[in-house]
Motif scaffolding. Structure first.
Motif, PDB file in Angstrom:
ATOM      1  N   THR A 178      -5.113  61.829 -37.183  1.00 47.24           N
ATOM      2  CA  THR A 178      -4.387  60.918 -36.166  1.00 47.24           C
ATOM      3  C   THR A 178      -2.999  60.867 -36.446  1.00 47.24           C
ATOM      4  N   ALA A 179      -2.820  60.799 -37.766  1.00 51.29           N
ATOM      5  CA  ALA A 179      -1.478  60.931 -38.368  1.00 51.29           C
ATOM      6  C   ALA A 179      -0.680  61.787 -37.925  1.00 51.29           C
ATOM      7  N   GLU A 180      -1.153  63.230 -37.585  1.00 53.18           N
ATOM      8  CA  GLU A 180      -0.210  64.191 -37.102  1.00 53.18           C
ATOM      9  C   GLU A 180       0.399  64.035 -35.748  1.00 53.18           C
ATOM     10  N   VAL A 181      -0.252  63.152 -34.863  1.00 51.92           N
ATOM     11  CA  VAL A 181       0.296  62.814 -33.594  1.00 51.92           C
ATOM     12  C   VAL A 181       1.698  61.895 -33.563  1.00 51.92           C
ATOM     13  N   VAL A 182       1.330  60.886 -34.809  1.00 52.35           N
ATOM     14  CA  VAL A 182       2.358  59.871 -35.163  1.00 52.35           C
ATOM     15  C   VAL A 182       3.591  60.513 -35.706  1.00 52.35           C
ATOM     16  N   LYS A 183       3.413  61.553 -36.718  1.00 45.20           N
ATOM     17  CA  LYS A 183       4.288  61.923 -37.248  1.00 45.20           C
ATOM     18  C   LYS A 183       5.212  63.195 -36.400  1.00 45.20           C
ATOM     19  N   ALA A 184       4.372  63.491 -35.412  1.00 47.99           N
ATOM     20  CA  ALA A 184       5.248  64.266 -34.218  1.00 47.99           C
ATOM     21  C   ALA A 184       6.282  63.378 -33.526  1.00 47.99           C
ATOM     22  N   HIS A 185       6.101  62.292 -33.566  1.00 42.26           N
ATOM     23  CA  HIS A 185       6.916  61.370 -32.924  1.00 42.26           C
ATOM     24  C   HIS A 185       7.962  60.762 -33.725  1.00 42.26           C
ATOM     25  N   GLY A 186       8.100  61.338 -34.856  1.00 38.05           N
ATOM     26  CA  GLY A 186       8.963  60.824 -35.878  1.00 38.05           C
ATOM     27  C   GLY A 186       8.964  59.365 -36.443  1.00 38.05           C
ATOM     28  N   VAL A 187       7.534  59.149 -36.487  1.00 37.12           N
ATOM     29  CA  VAL A 187       7.353  57.779 -37.226  1.00 37.12           C
ATOM     30  C   VAL A 187       6.244  58.095 -38.413  1.00 37.12           C
ATOM     31  N   GLU A 188       6.423  57.168 -39.323  1.00 37.17           N
ATOM     32  CA  GLU A 188       5.749  57.535 -40.522  1.00 37.17           C
ATOM     33  C   GLU A 188       4.189  56.930 -40.368  1.00 37.17           C
ATOM     34  N   ALA A 189       3.040  57.454 -40.741  1.00 38.63           N
ATOM     35  CA  ALA A 189       2.139  56.906 -40.992  1.00 38.63           C
ATOM     36  C   ALA A 189       1.663  56.391 -42.319  1.00 38.63           C
ATOM     37  N   ILE A 190       0.693  55.428 -41.987  1.00 36.43           N
ATOM     38  CA  ILE A 190      -0.020  54.730 -43.143  1.00 36.43           C
ATOM     39  C   ILE A 190      -1.518  55.308 -43.147  1.00 36.43           C
ATOM     40  N   ILE A 191      -1.616  56.191 -44.134  1.00 39.00           N
ATOM     41  CA  ILE A 191      -2.965  56.791 -44.160  1.00 39.00           C
ATOM     42  C   ILE A 191      -3.969  55.652 -44.886  1.00 39.00           C
ATOM     43  N   GLN A 192      -5.066  55.803 -44.330  1.00 45.63           N
ATOM     44  CA  GLN A 192      -6.272  54.735 -44.681  1.00 45.63           C
ATOM     45  C   GLN A 192      -7.470  55.195 -45.511  1.00 45.63           C
ATOM     46  N   PHE A 193      -7.698  54.851 -46.525  1.00 44.10           N
ATOM     47  CA  PHE A 193      -8.788  55.251 -47.431  1.00 44.10           C
ATOM     48  C   PHE A 193      -9.775  53.820 -47.570  1.00 44.10           C
ATOM     49  N   CYS A 194     -11.194  54.309 -47.522  1.00 39.47           N
ATOM     50  CA  CYS A 194     -11.930  53.061 -48.116  1.00 39.47           C
ATOM     51  C   CYS A 194     -12.900  53.202 -49.190  1.00 39.47           C
ATOM     52  N   GLY A 195     -12.917  52.570 -50.409  1.00 36.96           N
ATOM     53  CA  GLY A 195     -13.770  52.711 -51.268  1.00 36.96           C
ATOM     54  C   GLY A 195     -15.098  53.136 -50.751  1.00 36.96           C
ATOM     55  N   ARG A 196     -15.680  52.380 -49.713  1.00 39.14           N
ATOM     56  CA  ARG A 196     -16.949  52.508 -49.289  1.00 39.14           C
ATOM     57  C   ARG A 196     -17.535  53.948 -49.030  1.00 39.14           C
ATOM     58  N   ASP A 197     -16.537  54.870 -48.634  1.00 37.37           N
ATOM     59  CA  ASP A 197     -16.514  55.929 -47.885  1.00 37.37           C
ATOM     60  C   ASP A 197     -16.362  57.195 -48.873  1.00 37.37           C
ATOM     61  N   HIS A 198     -15.839  57.025 -50.170  1.00 30.78           N
ATOM     62  CA  HIS A 198     -15.520  58.226 -51.380  1.00 30.78           C
ATOM     63  C   HIS A 198     -16.168  57.665 -52.439  1.00 30.78           C
ATOM     64  N   ARG A 199     -16.474  58.720 -53.279  1.00 32.13           N
ATOM     65  CA  ARG A 199     -16.459  58.686 -54.634  1.00 32.13           C
ATOM     66  C   ARG A 199     -15.224  59.103 -55.287  1.00 32.13           C
ATOM     67  N   LYS A 200     -15.076  58.952 -56.706  1.00 30.89           N
ATOM     68  CA  LYS A 200     -13.651  59.079 -57.118  1.00 30.89           C
ATOM     69  C   LYS A 200     -13.120  60.399 -56.941  1.00 30.89           C
ATOM     70  N   GLU A 201     -13.811  61.514 -57.232  1.00 26.14           N
ATOM     71  CA  GLU A 201     -13.431  63.056 -57.121  1.00 26.14           C
ATOM     72  C   GLU A 201     -13.191  63.282 -55.571  1.00 26.14           C
ATOM     73  N   ASP A 202     -13.888  62.811 -54.869  1.00 25.94           N
ATOM     74  CA  ASP A 202     -13.571  63.162 -53.489  1.00 25.94           C
ATOM     75  C   ASP A 202     -12.520  62.631 -52.754  1.00 25.94           C
ATOM     76  N   PHE A 203     -12.294  61.325 -53.263  1.00 26.55           N
ATOM     77  CA  PHE A 203     -11.068  60.518 -52.778  1.00 26.55           C
ATOM     78  C   PHE A 203      -9.934  60.947 -53.261  1.00 26.55           C
ATOM     79  N   LEU A 204      -9.703  61.379 -54.594  1.00 24.03           N
ATOM     80  CA  LEU A 204      -8.505  61.776 -54.870  1.00 24.03           C
ATOM     81  C   LEU A 204      -8.132  63.400 -54.444  1.00 24.03           C
ATOM     82  N   ALA A 205      -9.105  64.054 -54.158  1.00 23.62           N
ATOM     83  CA  ALA A 205      -8.951  65.546 -53.614  1.00 23.62           C
ATOM     84  C   ALA A 205      -8.465  64.992 -52.150  1.00 23.62           C
TER      85      ALA A 205
END
Length: 422
Positions: A178-205
Protein backbone atom coordinates in the motif's frame (compact mmCIF):
# COMPACT_ATOMS: atom_id res chain seq x y z
CA UNK A 1 9.38 -36.17 38.13
CA UNK A 2 10.77 -32.68 38.77
CA UNK A 3 8.49 -31.24 36.08
CA UNK A 4 5.41 -32.91 37.57
CA UNK A 5 6.13 -31.66 41.09
CA UNK A 6 6.98 -28.15 39.90
CA UNK A 7 3.85 -28.01 37.75
CA UNK A 8 1.62 -28.98 40.69
CA UNK A 9 3.22 -26.52 43.13
CA UNK A 10 3.43 -23.54 40.79
CA UNK A 11 0.02 -24.05 39.20
CA UNK A 12 -1.51 -24.15 42.69
CA UNK A 13 0.43 -21.20 44.08
CA UNK A 14 0.82 -18.90 41.07
CA UNK A 15 -1.47 -20.12 38.28
CA UNK A 16 1.72 -21.08 36.44
CA UNK A 17 1.53 -21.78 32.69
CA UNK A 18 4.82 -23.71 32.56
CA UNK A 19 6.75 -21.51 30.16
CA UNK A 20 9.95 -23.12 31.45
CA UNK A 21 11.77 -19.78 31.83
CA UNK A 22 10.17 -18.38 34.94
CA UNK A 23 10.30 -14.62 35.64
CA UNK A 24 8.16 -14.65 38.80
CA UNK A 25 11.05 -13.08 40.73
CA UNK A 26 10.78 -10.03 38.47
CA UNK A 27 6.98 -9.74 38.54
CA UNK A 28 6.21 -9.74 42.27
CA UNK A 29 5.29 -13.47 42.16
CA UNK A 30 2.46 -12.85 39.68
CA UNK A 31 2.74 -15.05 36.59
CA UNK A 32 2.69 -12.74 33.53
CA UNK A 33 1.96 -15.69 31.26
CA UNK A 34 -1.62 -15.54 32.51
CA UNK A 35 -1.91 -12.69 30.02
CA UNK A 36 -3.77 -14.20 27.03
CA UNK A 37 -1.22 -12.58 24.71
CA UNK A 38 1.67 -13.93 26.78
CA UNK A 39 3.23 -10.49 27.22
CA UNK A 40 6.41 -10.32 29.32
CA UNK A 41 7.07 -6.58 29.52
CA UNK A 42 3.88 -4.85 30.65
CA UNK A 43 0.26 -4.27 29.70
CA UNK A 44 -0.93 -3.82 26.14
CA UNK A 45 -2.71 -0.67 25.01
CA UNK A 46 -6.13 -2.30 25.20
CA UNK A 47 -6.53 -2.18 28.98
CA UNK A 48 -9.34 0.03 30.25
CA UNK A 49 -10.17 0.39 33.94
CA UNK A 50 -7.58 -2.27 34.73
CA UNK A 51 -9.40 -4.98 32.76
CA UNK A 52 -7.97 -7.41 30.21
CA UNK A 53 -8.46 -6.45 26.57
CA UNK A 54 -8.99 -10.05 25.47
CA UNK A 55 -11.13 -11.33 28.37
CA UNK A 56 -12.76 -8.18 29.83
CA UNK A 57 -14.17 -9.94 32.89
CA UNK A 58 -10.61 -10.60 34.10
CA UNK A 59 -8.22 -8.10 35.66
CA UNK A 60 -5.26 -7.21 33.47
CA UNK A 61 -2.38 -9.35 34.78
CA UNK A 62 0.21 -6.68 34.07
CA UNK A 63 -1.82 -3.92 35.67
CA UNK A 64 -1.83 -5.99 38.84
CA UNK A 65 1.92 -6.52 38.56
CA UNK A 66 2.58 -2.82 38.04
CA UNK A 67 0.41 -1.93 41.04
CA UNK A 68 2.54 -4.25 43.18
CA UNK A 69 5.68 -2.51 41.93
CA UNK A 70 4.21 0.71 43.34
CA UNK A 71 5.96 3.12 41.00
CA UNK A 72 9.27 1.24 40.89
CA UNK A 73 10.33 2.01 37.33
CA UNK A 74 12.45 -0.77 35.83
CA UNK A 75 13.57 -0.08 32.27
CA UNK A 76 14.90 -3.52 31.36
CA UNK A 77 13.46 -5.88 28.78
CA UNK A 78 12.50 -9.54 28.85
CA UNK A 79 12.98 -11.28 25.51
CA UNK A 80 10.25 -13.47 24.00
CA UNK A 81 10.06 -16.92 25.61
CA UNK A 82 12.03 -19.68 23.93
CA UNK A 83 9.45 -22.11 22.46
CA UNK A 84 11.82 -25.03 23.06
CA UNK A 85 11.56 -24.49 26.81
CA UNK A 86 7.77 -24.51 27.00
CA UNK A 87 6.42 -27.28 29.23
CA UNK A 88 9.79 -28.08 30.75
CA UNK A 89 10.95 -27.72 34.36
CA UNK A 90 12.12 -24.14 34.98
CA UNK A 91 14.20 -25.26 37.98
CA UNK A 92 16.19 -27.60 35.75
CA UNK A 93 16.56 -24.92 33.07
CA UNK A 94 17.78 -22.51 35.73
CA UNK A 95 20.41 -24.92 37.01
CA UNK A 96 21.75 -25.81 33.56
CA UNK A 97 21.53 -22.21 32.31
CA UNK A 98 19.22 -22.94 29.37
CA UNK A 99 16.82 -20.20 30.43
CA UNK A 100 19.35 -17.47 31.16
CA UNK A 101 18.76 -15.46 27.98
CA UNK A 102 14.99 -15.30 28.31
CA UNK A 103 14.70 -15.38 32.11
CA UNK A 104 16.99 -12.45 32.91
CA UNK A 105 16.03 -8.89 31.88
CA UNK A 106 18.23 -7.15 29.31
CA UNK A 107 19.56 -3.60 29.40
CA UNK A 108 18.30 -1.17 26.79
CA UNK A 109 20.75 0.32 24.32
CA UNK A 110 20.97 4.12 24.34
CA UNK A 111 20.89 5.24 20.70
CA UNK A 112 19.67 8.79 21.30
CA UNK A 113 22.76 10.16 19.54
CA UNK A 114 21.74 8.46 16.28
CA UNK A 115 19.23 10.77 14.60
CA UNK A 116 16.46 9.41 12.40
CA UNK A 117 16.57 10.91 8.92
CA UNK A 118 13.05 10.70 7.53
CA UNK A 119 11.31 13.92 6.53
CA UNK A 120 8.60 13.23 9.14
CA UNK A 121 11.18 12.92 11.90
CA UNK A 122 12.92 16.12 10.86
CA UNK A 123 9.65 18.07 10.86
CA UNK A 124 8.75 16.79 14.31
CA UNK A 125 12.20 17.50 15.73
CA UNK A 126 11.86 21.09 14.46
CA UNK A 127 8.52 21.40 16.22
CA UNK A 128 6.43 21.66 13.06
CA UNK A 129 2.80 20.62 13.37
CA UNK A 130 2.36 17.36 11.45
CA UNK A 131 -0.75 15.76 9.98
CA UNK A 132 -0.89 12.03 9.37
CA UNK A 133 -3.68 9.91 7.92
CA UNK A 134 -4.54 6.24 8.27
CA UNK A 135 -5.28 4.12 5.21
CA UNK A 136 -5.92 0.42 5.70
CA UNK A 137 -4.21 -1.90 3.26
CA UNK A 138 -6.84 -3.51 1.03
CA UNK A 139 -7.45 -7.24 1.12
CA UNK A 140 -6.56 -7.68 -2.57
CA UNK A 141 -4.58 -5.91 -5.28
CA UNK A 142 -7.68 -4.44 -6.91
CA UNK A 143 -8.32 -2.52 -3.71
CA UNK A 144 -5.24 -0.38 -4.37
CA UNK A 145 -7.36 1.71 -6.75
CA UNK A 146 -9.19 2.98 -3.65
CA UNK A 147 -5.87 3.98 -2.11
CA UNK A 148 -4.95 5.77 -5.34
CA UNK A 149 -8.18 7.79 -5.29
CA UNK A 150 -7.63 8.78 -1.66
CA UNK A 151 -4.06 9.89 -2.33
CA UNK A 152 -5.13 12.00 -5.29
CA UNK A 153 -7.34 13.95 -2.88
CA UNK A 154 -5.14 14.19 0.23
CA UNK A 155 -1.50 14.15 -0.87
CA UNK A 156 -1.11 17.93 -0.62
CA UNK A 157 -2.45 18.06 2.93
CA UNK A 158 -0.69 15.26 4.86
CA UNK A 159 2.89 14.73 6.00
CA UNK A 160 2.69 10.94 6.18
CA UNK A 161 0.24 8.07 5.79
CA UNK A 162 -0.04 5.02 8.05
CA UNK A 163 -0.49 2.00 5.81
CA UNK A 164 -2.01 -0.44 8.28
CA UNK A 165 -1.90 -4.15 7.59
CA UNK A 166 -3.85 -7.18 8.83
CA UNK A 167 -6.17 -4.86 10.76
CA UNK A 168 -8.05 -6.86 13.37
CA UNK A 169 -6.07 -9.91 12.31
CA UNK A 170 -7.78 -10.09 8.91
CA UNK A 171 -5.14 -10.86 6.22
CA UNK A 172 -4.52 -7.99 3.82
CA UNK A 173 -1.85 -6.72 1.48
CA UNK A 174 1.41 -5.96 3.21
CA UNK A 175 1.89 -2.45 4.53
CA UNK A 176 4.73 -1.86 2.04
CA UNK A 177 2.49 -2.72 -0.92
CA UNK A 178 0.00 0.00 0.00
CA UNK A 179 2.90 2.31 0.77
CA UNK A 180 4.02 2.12 -2.86
CA UNK A 181 0.90 4.06 -3.85
CA UNK A 182 1.48 6.60 -1.08
CA UNK A 183 5.12 7.05 -2.06
CA UNK A 184 4.18 7.57 -5.73
CA UNK A 185 2.34 10.74 -4.65
CA UNK A 186 5.41 12.17 -2.92
CA UNK A 187 4.15 11.41 0.60
CA UNK A 188 6.07 9.42 3.18
CA UNK A 189 4.51 6.21 4.47
CA UNK A 190 4.56 4.85 7.99
CA UNK A 191 5.03 1.10 7.70
CA UNK A 192 3.25 -1.00 10.33
CA UNK A 193 4.32 -4.28 11.87
CA UNK A 194 2.56 -6.26 14.62
CA UNK A 195 4.36 -8.59 17.01
CA UNK A 196 1.27 -10.80 16.86
CA UNK A 197 2.09 -11.66 13.23
CA UNK A 198 5.85 -12.22 13.27
CA UNK A 199 8.62 -14.15 14.92
CA UNK A 200 11.88 -12.27 15.43
CA UNK A 201 13.77 -13.57 12.42
CA UNK A 202 10.88 -13.06 9.98
CA UNK A 203 10.17 -9.59 11.35
CA UNK A 204 13.77 -8.42 10.99
CA UNK A 205 13.93 -9.81 7.45
CA UNK A 206 10.75 -7.92 6.48
CA UNK A 207 12.01 -4.79 8.22
CA UNK A 208 15.25 -4.97 6.24
CA UNK A 209 13.30 -5.33 2.99
CA UNK A 210 11.23 -2.27 3.86
CA UNK A 211 14.43 -0.27 4.38
CA UNK A 212 15.72 -1.51 1.01
CA UNK A 213 12.49 -0.21 -0.56
CA UNK A 214 13.25 3.25 0.81
CA UNK A 215 10.89 3.45 3.78
CA UNK A 216 12.07 5.10 6.97
CA UNK A 217 9.04 5.52 9.26
CA UNK A 218 7.74 2.55 11.22
CA UNK A 219 4.97 1.93 13.73
CA UNK A 220 5.66 -1.19 15.78
CA UNK A 221 2.65 -2.59 17.62
CA UNK A 222 1.87 -5.65 19.71
CA UNK A 223 -1.44 -6.10 17.87
CA UNK A 224 -5.03 -6.99 18.72
CA UNK A 225 -6.42 -10.45 19.36
CA UNK A 226 -7.09 -12.56 16.29
CA UNK A 227 -10.83 -12.66 15.50
CA UNK A 228 -11.11 -16.43 15.07
CA UNK A 229 -9.08 -17.43 18.12
CA UNK A 230 -10.83 -18.53 21.29
CA UNK A 231 -10.38 -15.96 24.04
CA UNK A 232 -8.40 -17.91 26.59
CA UNK A 233 -4.98 -18.24 28.21
CA UNK A 234 -3.17 -20.80 26.10
CA UNK A 235 0.46 -21.24 25.03
CA UNK A 236 -0.75 -21.76 21.47
CA UNK A 237 -2.08 -18.22 21.25
CA UNK A 238 0.76 -16.36 22.98
CA UNK A 239 2.06 -13.65 20.67
CA UNK A 240 5.59 -14.23 19.30
CA UNK A 241 6.66 -10.68 20.28
CA UNK A 242 5.40 -7.53 21.92
CA UNK A 243 5.98 -3.99 20.66
CA UNK A 244 8.80 -3.26 23.13
CA UNK A 245 10.72 -6.32 21.99
CA UNK A 246 10.31 -5.35 18.34
CA UNK A 247 11.50 -1.82 19.04
CA UNK A 248 14.48 -3.16 21.00
CA UNK A 249 15.52 -5.57 18.23
CA UNK A 250 15.53 -2.76 15.66
CA UNK A 251 17.19 -0.30 18.02
CA UNK A 252 20.12 -2.71 18.46
CA UNK A 253 20.72 -2.52 14.71
CA UNK A 254 20.52 1.23 14.09
CA UNK A 255 24.25 1.56 13.43
CA UNK A 256 24.22 -1.26 10.88
CA UNK A 257 21.09 0.11 9.19
CA UNK A 258 22.77 3.48 8.88
CA UNK A 259 25.79 1.88 7.22
CA UNK A 260 23.98 -0.63 5.00
CA UNK A 261 20.99 1.48 3.91
CA UNK A 262 22.12 5.03 4.67
CA UNK A 263 18.86 5.22 6.64
CA UNK A 264 18.16 5.54 10.34
CA UNK A 265 14.56 4.39 10.85
CA UNK A 266 12.12 6.58 12.76
CA UNK A 267 10.52 4.16 15.20
CA UNK A 268 7.02 4.75 16.51
CA UNK A 269 4.87 3.05 19.11
CA UNK A 270 1.28 3.19 20.32
CA UNK A 271 0.09 4.76 23.57
CA UNK A 272 -3.23 5.00 25.36
CA UNK A 273 -4.08 8.00 27.57
CA UNK A 274 -7.26 6.24 28.69
CA UNK A 275 -5.61 3.17 30.21
CA UNK A 276 -5.96 3.24 33.97
CA UNK A 277 -4.34 3.73 36.37
CA UNK A 278 -2.89 6.60 34.34
CA UNK A 279 0.59 6.35 35.86
CA UNK A 280 0.91 2.80 34.48
CA UNK A 281 0.06 4.08 31.00
CA UNK A 282 2.64 6.86 31.35
CA UNK A 283 5.33 4.45 32.56
CA UNK A 284 4.51 2.07 29.71
CA UNK A 285 5.22 4.79 27.15
CA UNK A 286 8.48 5.67 28.92
CA UNK A 287 9.41 1.98 28.77
CA UNK A 288 8.94 1.97 25.00
CA UNK A 289 10.92 5.20 24.71
CA UNK A 290 13.79 3.59 26.57
CA UNK A 291 13.52 0.59 24.24
CA UNK A 292 14.10 2.95 21.29
CA UNK A 293 10.75 4.42 20.23
CA UNK A 294 11.14 7.98 18.91
CA UNK A 295 7.48 8.96 18.46
CA UNK A 296 4.08 7.80 19.62
CA UNK A 297 0.60 7.66 18.13
CA UNK A 298 -2.23 7.42 20.62
CA UNK A 299 -5.46 5.51 20.66
CA UNK A 300 -8.47 7.53 19.50
CA UNK A 301 -8.91 10.65 21.65
CA UNK A 302 -12.51 11.50 22.54
CA UNK A 303 -12.00 13.53 25.74
CA UNK A 304 -9.47 16.37 25.76
CA UNK A 305 -8.97 16.85 29.56
CA UNK A 306 -7.89 13.21 29.96
CA UNK A 307 -5.36 13.56 27.15
CA UNK A 308 -4.03 16.85 28.53
CA UNK A 309 -3.51 15.39 32.02
CA UNK A 310 -1.87 12.26 30.60
CA UNK A 311 0.43 14.27 28.35
CA UNK A 312 1.36 16.56 31.22
CA UNK A 313 2.58 13.50 33.10
CA UNK A 314 4.37 12.13 30.01
CA UNK A 315 6.21 15.44 29.59
CA UNK A 316 7.15 15.92 33.25
CA UNK A 317 10.85 16.76 33.44
CA UNK A 318 11.22 16.79 29.66
CA UNK A 319 10.22 20.34 28.77
CA UNK A 320 13.40 20.91 26.72
CA UNK A 321 12.83 17.83 24.53
CA UNK A 322 10.88 17.90 21.24
CA UNK A 323 7.22 16.92 21.43
CA UNK A 324 6.79 13.64 19.62
CA UNK A 325 3.29 12.40 20.47
CA UNK A 326 0.58 12.43 17.80
CA UNK A 327 -3.00 11.97 19.09
CA UNK A 328 -5.46 10.11 16.89
CA UNK A 329 -8.64 12.00 15.98
CA UNK A 330 -11.63 9.88 14.92
CA UNK A 331 -13.66 11.27 12.01
CA UNK A 332 -17.01 9.53 12.48
CA UNK A 333 -19.50 9.66 9.62
CA UNK A 334 -21.66 6.55 9.86
CA UNK A 335 -23.54 4.68 12.55
CA UNK A 336 -22.01 1.38 11.53
CA UNK A 337 -18.47 2.75 11.73
CA UNK A 338 -19.30 4.36 15.06
CA UNK A 339 -20.26 0.92 16.39
CA UNK A 340 -16.88 -0.36 15.21
CA UNK A 341 -15.13 2.47 17.04
CA UNK A 342 -17.02 1.63 20.23
CA UNK A 343 -15.87 -1.99 20.01
CA UNK A 344 -12.18 -1.29 19.42
CA UNK A 345 -9.95 -2.59 22.23
CA UNK A 346 -8.69 0.15 24.50
CA UNK A 347 -10.84 2.92 23.00
CA UNK A 348 -12.86 5.11 25.34
CA UNK A 349 -15.77 6.83 23.58
CA UNK A 350 -16.90 9.93 25.41
CA UNK A 351 -20.64 10.59 25.96
CA UNK A 352 -20.30 13.82 23.96
CA UNK A 353 -19.75 11.78 20.77
CA UNK A 354 -22.55 9.37 21.66
CA UNK A 355 -24.91 12.37 21.95
CA UNK A 356 -23.88 13.68 18.53
CA UNK A 357 -24.39 10.29 16.90
CA UNK A 358 -27.97 10.17 18.18
CA UNK A 359 -28.86 13.27 16.16
CA UNK A 360 -30.23 13.04 12.59
CA UNK A 361 -27.67 15.46 11.07
CA UNK A 362 -24.69 14.02 12.92
CA UNK A 363 -22.00 14.15 10.20
CA UNK A 364 -21.43 17.91 10.22
CA UNK A 365 -21.61 18.03 14.02
CA UNK A 366 -19.22 15.09 14.29
CA UNK A 367 -16.76 16.98 12.09
CA UNK A 368 -16.95 20.08 14.27
CA UNK A 369 -16.51 17.85 17.33
CA UNK A 370 -13.36 16.40 15.71
CA UNK A 371 -12.02 19.92 15.11
CA UNK A 372 -12.63 20.74 18.78
CA UNK A 373 -10.78 17.60 19.88
CA UNK A 374 -7.90 18.35 17.52
CA UNK A 375 -7.61 21.97 18.69
CA UNK A 376 -7.84 20.89 22.32
CA UNK A 377 -5.02 18.36 22.13
CA UNK A 378 -2.93 20.87 20.17
CA UNK A 379 -3.34 23.42 22.94
CA UNK A 380 -2.29 20.60 25.26
CA UNK A 381 1.03 20.24 23.45
CA UNK A 382 0.47 17.58 20.79
CA UNK A 383 3.03 17.35 18.01
CA UNK A 384 0.31 16.98 15.41
CA UNK A 385 -2.81 14.94 14.73
CA UNK A 386 -3.49 11.57 13.16
CA UNK A 387 -6.78 11.39 11.27
CA UNK A 388 -8.69 8.10 11.50
CA UNK A 389 -11.68 7.72 9.21
CA UNK A 390 -14.76 5.98 10.58
CA UNK A 391 -17.17 6.35 7.68
CA UNK A 392 -16.86 10.10 7.15
CA UNK A 393 -17.70 11.23 3.59
CA UNK A 394 -14.63 12.14 1.49
CA UNK A 395 -15.58 15.82 1.22
CA UNK A 396 -15.70 16.19 5.01
CA UNK A 397 -12.38 14.36 5.45
CA UNK A 398 -10.88 16.77 2.95
CA UNK A 399 -12.37 19.71 4.85
CA UNK A 400 -10.70 18.49 8.03
CA UNK A 401 -7.31 18.03 6.36
CA UNK A 402 -7.46 21.40 4.57
CA UNK A 403 -8.39 23.39 7.68
CA UNK A 404 -6.59 21.61 10.49
CA UNK A 405 -3.19 23.29 10.12
CA UNK A 406 -4.66 26.79 10.33
CA UNK A 407 -6.81 25.79 13.28
CA UNK A 408 -3.83 24.15 14.96
CA UNK A 409 -1.74 27.28 14.48
CA UNK A 410 -4.41 29.31 16.25
CA UNK A 411 -4.59 26.70 19.01
CA UNK A 412 -0.83 26.86 19.54
CA UNK A 413 -1.04 30.63 19.69
CA UNK A 414 -3.74 30.42 22.37
CA UNK A 415 -1.60 28.00 24.37
CA UNK A 416 1.40 30.33 24.09
CA UNK A 417 -0.65 33.32 25.27
CA UNK A 418 -1.96 31.31 28.20
CA UNK A 419 1.57 30.46 29.29
CA UNK A 420 2.65 34.08 29.01
CA UNK A 421 -0.23 35.15 31.25
CA UNK A 422 0.54 32.65 34.01
Amino acid sequence: MIYTVEKWIKETAFGCNMCGQCILSHTKLTCPMNCPKGLRNGPCGGTLEGKCEVIPELDCVWTNIEKKKAGNKVFKLHLPPDPQLLNTASYVNYLNGKDKKTRLPHEFLDTGHIEANSTLSQKMMRGEFVVTLEIASPLKEKGLSRVEKIMQRVAAHVDAVNTTTNAGGIPSLHSTRTAEVVKAHGVEAIIQFCGRDHRKEDFLAEFDRALEMGYANFLLLTGDWLPNEKREVNQRTWFPMDSSQMIHFVNERLDSYQQSHDTTPFLGCASNPFSTPMDISVNRLHFKRNAGARFSQTQAITHVPTYVEWYKQVRAGRSSEPKLTIPSIPLVGSQRAFEVLCRLPGVYVDPSLHAIMEQPNFQRKALEWAFEIAEGVTEGGAAGVHAMNFGMPPELIDEFLVQIRERASAARQRASETLMNL
